[in-house]
Design a protein around this motif. Structure first.
Motif, PDB file in Angstrom:
ATOM      1  N   ASN A 237       0.849  -1.188   0.000  1.00  0.00           N
ATOM      2  CA  ASN A 237       0.000   0.000   0.000  1.00  0.00           C
ATOM      3  C   ASN A 237       0.886   1.239   0.000  1.00  0.00           C
ATOM      4  OD1 ASN A 237      -2.984  -0.992   0.607  1.00  0.00           O
ATOM      5  ND2 ASN A 237      -1.589  -2.219   1.859  1.00  0.00           N
ATOM      6  N   ASN A 238       0.560   2.186  -0.874  1.00  0.00           N
ATOM      7  CA  ASN A 238       1.369   3.391  -1.016  1.00  0.00           C
ATOM      8  C   ASN A 238       0.462   4.603  -1.210  1.00  0.00           C
ATOM      9  OD1 ASN A 238       4.325   2.176  -1.530  1.00  0.00           O
ATOM     10  ND2 ASN A 238       2.848   0.949  -2.658  1.00  0.00           N
ATOM     11  N   PHE A 239       0.739   5.654  -0.437  1.00  0.00           N
ATOM     12  CA  PHE A 239       0.066   6.938  -0.598  1.00  0.00           C
ATOM     13  C   PHE A 239       1.100   7.958  -1.060  1.00  0.00           C
ATOM     14  CE2 PHE A 239      -2.567   4.723   2.465  1.00  0.00           C
ATOM     15  CZ  PHE A 239      -3.852   5.016   2.045  1.00  0.00           C
ATOM     16  N   GLY A 240       0.669   8.894  -1.901  1.00  0.00           N
ATOM     17  CA  GLY A 240       1.599   9.896  -2.387  1.00  0.00           C
ATOM     18  C   GLY A 240       0.942  11.240  -2.592  1.00  0.00           C
ATOM     19  N   VAL A 241       1.704  12.300  -2.364  1.00  0.00           N
ATOM     20  CA  VAL A 241       1.267  13.663  -2.651  1.00  0.00           C
ATOM     21  C   VAL A 241       2.467  14.403  -3.219  1.00  0.00           C
ATOM     22  CG1 VAL A 241       1.759  14.374  -0.271  1.00  0.00           C
ATOM     23  CG2 VAL A 241       0.253  15.768  -1.698  1.00  0.00           C
ATOM     24  N   GLY A 242       2.229  15.174  -4.279  1.00  0.00           N
ATOM     25  CA  GLY A 242       3.363  15.834  -4.920  1.00  0.00           C
ATOM     26  C   GLY A 242       2.922  16.938  -5.853  1.00  0.00           C
ATOM     27  N   LEU A 243       3.819  17.306  -6.755  1.00  0.00           N
ATOM     28  CA  LEU A 243       3.591  18.374  -7.723  1.00  0.00           C
ATOM     29  C   LEU A 243       4.028  17.897  -9.102  1.00  0.00           C
ATOM     30  CD1 LEU A 243       5.035  21.421  -5.730  1.00  0.00           C
ATOM     31  CD2 LEU A 243       2.613  20.938  -6.130  1.00  0.00           C
ATOM     32  N   PHE A 244       3.381  18.438 -10.144  1.00  0.00           N
ATOM     33  CA  PHE A 244       3.803  18.147 -11.505  1.00  0.00           C
ATOM     34  C   PHE A 244       3.795  19.438 -12.313  1.00  0.00           C
ATOM     35  CE2 PHE A 244      -0.680  18.357 -12.371  1.00  0.00           C
ATOM     36  CZ  PHE A 244      -0.781  18.712 -13.711  1.00  0.00           C
TER      37      PHE A 244
END
Length: 475
Positions: A237-244
């Motif tokens: 299980n993986n959660f991610g938050v970022g920018l593009f």
């Protein structure tokens, strides 16, 4: 620096060097053994000055680290009369052979992980493991946790006898994908690098880039994982938050859309229990993501839009050499996306391989895919000089897609239409090692499309796609 050393040893540096260079008769007992005759051992001088045994301290700074190389291979895979298999795995050390614990991660054809541990003695160059199971071993990775020279063979063993601590921040290449579609001559590329701290593998910083005909993307994300650790940088299980950030290319698909930019945050969740192998044979991968963004072009136009995506991949083993891969994927664009951010029907394995990238562009998409993967020749060794072919396989696939809000080709009378499209095709898979470094996969697909729109210019009836990697491996 001088004050810190004097505080550490509680001895003035001139006095320290005077004792170090003193004649042998002034040396404390026992007599020196590690330095030239006529001078005192620096370790002895420090021990006398501090009142503690400083031999371990000096060894940690002066001894040479061992130099060795690790090799691992599958020696044999034998079926047993009572059922199951016996796989023989060899781990070999080249160069120095200090006492240490060496781990090897093995996986069978079903992707089940098996940890092999070798407590190596001094001078022991190799070790054989016999692994019994329902399926044979087909994937190996030696020292998966980068712990060689880090795990002592005996408790209390000095770190200076060979231990080295890996870098605190470890970069890992987790994705490198290149694809080329002969129809439309479209090139695609993706690369992702993960930086993870040694003491907290569940926290990772992802930096990646993508290239395609419509845009170039740079992205970064902070990812958190929990559950079972499946590889060097992936949990179940993986959660991610970022920018593009997207650079929108001008004149894409012969349109009048100017170049520009689109930026925004990224939110995503993924579940993936597939084995970390070149071609896993069982498991499920689920992905859900949302990207709100703002775009601006050099023509002075700006807009807000959102990209919502969900996908599921399921791998079902049919036999030792056959796997059925299933995929369901949906994309919805909200707001006013720029022309370069529209959803493409084809061009790569992320959509339909029978269509070109610029052929059909729309605002929403639903894809269902099935691919039967099978092996023709296993455990072969064809030497091409720079590469060695290890396995040859094939694939029979079919895709169907529903497109909505189609913008290209545009029908002035009916408005943005919808359509149903499909393709069927055959593929060849070559598993090889390049310069003996790591296993790679080259795929060549030939697809026959169905449902091409009549407003499109005539195209060759069969579309060829060349790809480094398995089809729709990333959800």
């Amino acid at each position: 620096m001088r004050e810190k050393l004097e505080d550490l040893f509680e001895l003035k540096l001139p006095d320290l060097f005077r004792r170090y260079l003193a004649p042998r008769k002034d040396c404390p007992e026992p007599p020196p053994t590690a330095f030239e005759a006529g001078t005192c051992s620096l370790a002895q001088v420090l021990s006398e000055a501090t009142g503690e045994d400083m031999l371990g301290f000096m060894l940690a700074w002066t001894l040479r680290l061992p130099k060795e190389d690790l090799r691992v291979r599958i020696v044999a895979r034998e079926p047993l009369a009572q059922g199951g298999y016996r796989s023989t795995v060899e781990v070999r050390r080249l160069g120095d052979t200090p006492p240490e614990v060496i781990e090897t991660e093995a996986r069978d054809v079903d992707g089940n992980p098996i940890r092999l541990t070798w407590k190596a003695a001094v001078g022991e160059p190799s070790h054989l493991f016999d692994v019994y199971g329902d399926q044979p071993i087909n994937w190996l990775r030696v020292d998966p946790r980068n712990r060689v020279f880090q795990t002592p063979a005996e408790e209390g063993e000095l770190a200076a006898l060979g231990d080295r601590v890996p870098a605190r921040l470890q970069p890992l290449l987790t994705r490198l994908s290149i694809s080329y579609s002969a129809s439309g001559r479209s090139l695609f590329g993706d690369v992702d690098v993960v930086f993870r701290p040694r003491e907290a593998v569940h926290r990772r910083l992802l930096i990646g880039a993508s290239y395609q005909a419509s845009r170039v993307q740079l992205r970064s994300a902070l990812s958190f994982g929990y559950g079972r650790l499946l590889g060097a940088a992936r949990y179940t299980n993986n959660f991610g938050v970022g920018l593009f950030a997207d650079y929108l290319r001008a004149k894409f698909a012969d349109s009048e859309a100017p170049d520009g930019f689109a930026v925004g945050p990224v939110f995503g969740y993924s579940f993936d229990d597939r084995a970390e192998a070149l071609a896993p044979r069982r498991g499920t991968a689920i992905f859900a993501g949302f990207r709100p963004a703002v775009s601006a072009t050099h023509g002075g136009e700006s807009a807000f839009f959102g990209h919502i995506q969900g996908s599921v991949i399921r791998l079902v083993p049919l036999s030792y050499t056959q796997t059925l891969a299933l995929r369901l994927k949906g994309i919805e664009l909200a707001g006013q996306p720029p022309f370069q951010n529209l959803v493409s029907l084809g061009g790569s394995d992320e959509a339909l391989r029978g269509f070109s990238f610029e052929e059909v562009l729309g605002r929403r998409q639903l894809i269902a895919s099935a691919e039967w993967r099978h092996s023709f020749f296993q455990d072969i060794d064809i030497d091409l000089g720079f590469a060695r072919i290890r396995e040859i396989g094939g694939a029979l696939f079919a895709d169907v897609a529903a497109m909505g809000g189609i913008v290209r080709p545009h029908n002035e009378e009916q408005g943005p239409p919808s359509g149903l499209f499909g393709d069927v095709g055959l593929g060849v898979r070559l598993e090889y090692t390049l310069f003996g470094v790591r296993p790679l996969l080259l795929a060549v697909d030939a697809a026959l499309p169905f449902g091409r729109m009549p407003t499109n210019p005539p195209l060759f009836p069969i579309t060829f796609t060349f790809r480094a990697g398995q089809a729709f491996a990333n959800p």
